[in-house]
Design a protein around this motif. Sequence first.
Motif, PDB file in Angstrom:
ATOM      1  N   SER A   1       0.859  -1.187   0.000  1.00 55.00           N
ATOM      2  CA  SER A   1       0.000   0.000   0.000  1.00 55.00           C
ATOM      3  C   SER A   1       0.892   1.233   0.000  1.00 55.00           C
ATOM      4  O   SER A   1       2.106   1.123   0.195  1.00 55.00           O
ATOM      5  N   PRO A   2       0.329   2.421  -0.215  1.00 60.25           N
ATOM      6  CA  PRO A   2       1.181   3.603  -0.468  1.00 60.25           C
ATOM      7  C   PRO A   2       1.977   4.143   0.715  1.00 60.25           C
ATOM      8  O   PRO A   2       2.919   4.909   0.504  1.00 60.25           O
ATOM      9  N   GLN A   3       1.627   3.826   1.950  1.00 55.27           N
ATOM     10  CA  GLN A   3       2.295   4.464   3.085  1.00 55.27           C
ATOM     11  C   GLN A   3       3.798   4.228   3.069  1.00 55.27           C
ATOM     12  O   GLN A   3       4.261   3.149   2.722  1.00 55.27           O
TER      13      GLN A   3
ATOM     14  N   GLY B   1       6.988  -9.586  -8.848  1.00 56.30           N
ATOM     15  CA  GLY B   1       6.799  -8.146  -8.868  1.00 56.30           C
ATOM     16  C   GLY B   1       5.920  -7.679  -7.727  1.00 56.30           C
ATOM     17  O   GLY B   1       5.550  -8.445  -6.832  1.00 56.30           O
ATOM     18  N   LEU B   2       5.580  -6.400  -7.760  1.00 54.92           N
ATOM     19  CA  LEU B   2       4.789  -5.761  -6.712  1.00 54.92           C
ATOM     20  C   LEU B   2       3.455  -5.283  -7.275  1.00 54.92           C
ATOM     21  O   LEU B   2       3.369  -4.837  -8.427  1.00 54.92           O
ATOM     22  N   ILE B   3       2.425  -5.373  -6.447  1.00 56.60           N
ATOM     23  CA  ILE B   3       1.123  -4.784  -6.762  1.00 56.60           C
ATOM     24  C   ILE B   3       0.747  -3.865  -5.611  1.00 56.60           C
ATOM     25  O   ILE B   3       0.786  -4.273  -4.449  1.00 56.60           O
ATOM     26  N   GLU B   4       0.421  -2.627  -5.952  1.00 58.96           N
ATOM     27  CA  GLU B   4       0.025  -1.671  -4.920  1.00 58.96           C
ATOM     28  C   GLU B   4      -1.491  -1.572  -4.879  1.00 58.96           C
ATOM     29  O   GLU B   4      -2.139  -1.261  -5.876  1.00 58.96           O
TER      30      GLU B   4
ATOM     31  N   HIS C   1       4.976   5.118  -3.003  1.00 61.25           N
ATOM     32  CA  HIS C   1       6.413   4.858  -2.912  1.00 61.25           C
ATOM     33  C   HIS C   1       6.781   3.548  -3.608  1.00 61.25           C
ATOM     34  O   HIS C   1       7.916   3.089  -3.501  1.00 61.25           O
ATOM     35  N   ILE C   2       5.822   2.966  -4.309  1.00 67.20           N
ATOM     36  CA  ILE C   2       6.053   1.634  -4.850  1.00 67.20           C
ATOM     37  C   ILE C   2       7.144   1.615  -5.916  1.00 67.20           C
ATOM     38  O   ILE C   2       7.908   0.653  -6.027  1.00 67.20           O
ATOM     39  N   ASP C   3       7.237   2.682  -6.711  1.00 70.08           N
ATOM     40  CA  ASP C   3       8.278   2.707  -7.744  1.00 70.08           C
ATOM     41  C   ASP C   3       9.669   2.765  -7.124  1.00 70.08           C
ATOM     42  O   ASP C   3      10.611   2.124  -7.625  1.00 70.08           O
ATOM     43  N   ASP C   4       9.799   3.531  -6.042  1.00 70.59           N
ATOM     44  CA  ASP C   4      11.077   3.601  -5.341  1.00 70.59           C
ATOM     45  C   ASP C   4      11.445   2.243  -4.743  1.00 70.59           C
ATOM     46  O   ASP C   4      12.598   1.803  -4.803  1.00 70.59           O
ATOM     47  N   ILE C   5      10.432   1.572  -4.160  1.00 71.23           N
ATOM     48  CA  ILE C   5      10.668   0.246  -3.571  1.00 71.23           C
ATOM     49  C   ILE C   5      11.081  -0.737  -4.654  1.00 71.23           C
ATOM     50  O   ILE C   5      12.022  -1.524  -4.489  1.00 71.23           O
TER      51      ILE C   5
ATOM     52  N   LEU D   1      12.820  -4.750  -8.952  1.00 74.89           N
ATOM     53  CA  LEU D   1      11.588  -5.484  -9.207  1.00 74.89           C
ATOM     54  C   LEU D   1      10.675  -4.688 -10.134  1.00 74.89           C
ATOM     55  O   LEU D   1      10.866  -3.496 -10.356  1.00 74.89           O
ATOM     56  N   GLU D   2       9.668  -5.365 -10.638  1.00 73.38           N
ATOM     57  CA  GLU D   2       8.713  -4.748 -11.549  1.00 73.38           C
ATOM     58  C   GLU D   2       7.419  -4.417 -10.806  1.00 73.38           C
ATOM     59  O   GLU D   2       6.959  -5.182  -9.961  1.00 73.38           O
ATOM     60  N   VAL D   3       6.850  -3.248 -11.124  1.00 74.09           N
ATOM     61  CA  VAL D   3       5.525  -2.905 -10.610  1.00 74.09           C
ATOM     62  C   VAL D   3       4.499  -3.500 -11.569  1.00 74.09           C
ATOM     63  O   VAL D   3       4.406  -3.102 -12.726  1.00 74.09           O
ATOM     64  N   LEU D   4       3.727  -4.456 -11.082  1.00 74.37           N
ATOM     65  CA  LEU D   4       2.794  -5.184 -11.942  1.00 74.37           C
ATOM     66  C   LEU D   4       1.437  -4.512 -12.052  1.00 74.37           C
ATOM     67  O   LEU D   4       0.682  -4.783 -12.993  1.00 74.37           O
ATOM     68  N   GLY D   5       1.103  -3.671 -11.091  1.00 75.64           N
ATOM     69  CA  GLY D   5      -0.197  -3.023 -11.151  1.00 75.64           C
ATOM     70  C   GLY D   5      -0.443  -2.129  -9.953  1.00 75.64           C
ATOM     71  O   GLY D   5       0.209  -2.264  -8.907  1.00 75.64           O
TER      72      GLY D   5
END
Length: 274
Positions: free
Chosen positions: A173-175, A198-201, A222-226, A232-236
């Motif tokens: 989540s965004p926090q 990958g990650l999903i926010e 902050h998911i892109d920074d993580i 890793l890839e941001v999947l969604g």
Amino acid sequence: MKLIYLINIQGGIFVNKDIIQKEKPHKSSNIKKVIGIVSGKGGVGKSLTTSMLAVTMNRLGYSTAILDADVTGPSIPKVFGITEKAMGTDLGIIPTKSETGIGMMSVNLLLKRDTDPVLWRGPIVTGTVKQFWTEVMWGDIDFMFIDMPPGTGEVALTVFQSIPVDGIIVVTSPQELVSMIVAKAVNMAEMMNIPILGLIENMSYFQCDDCGKKHHIFGESHIDDIANAHKLEVLGKLPIMPNIAKLCDNGRIEDFNGTWLEDTAKLLEKMLVK
């Protein structure tokens, strides 16, 4: 199964991977890909993401199933509106099917009442998760999604040790606090040699129906920074949508509309081709 744990000077616990023994599924099961859905903390929408991924792949024509490994906090049957109980036979346990044919096994499908608390100690909880893999007659499954409990505790360790997981997706989540929590989940997967897809926010933003503007209710993402920090890839990025919450409350998650998981679906399809 005997395990040897080593503690390094930073306090991290490592498992001797040379003696880890993967369990075989039930002899009637043919499961092609196993995807673990994990989160570093609770309340980020891991079960929602698991359900939506299973529905998405099912709509694309793949046979899908959900193993609800969140034994003490199961929610999968609720969001699918499943009230019938799982059946046991001399040959094994028959998983329950959703309206569209998604197979699932959850502790709530075995309890007399779905509000009964699961007051079990660790070994019983982890043993139950193993049974969901070894004693359930899943049949032919293209994608099995494992809804993991939050954190990096006993159940996560049991799944990674006992079940041949092909990859995990980390839900966040965004926090800003979440970046540290996500790092724990990512580091655990790396220590266990589990590929991170990958990650999903979730709860990434709220989009106004009137003006179309996106509002970041929980702060800037902050998911892109993580993702960059861990390569890793941001999947969604899933928005906050009251109608999705209503579908979950009414057990109608199979009715959701949205294209937020298209990139994840394409990645999973490529895994099946390989």
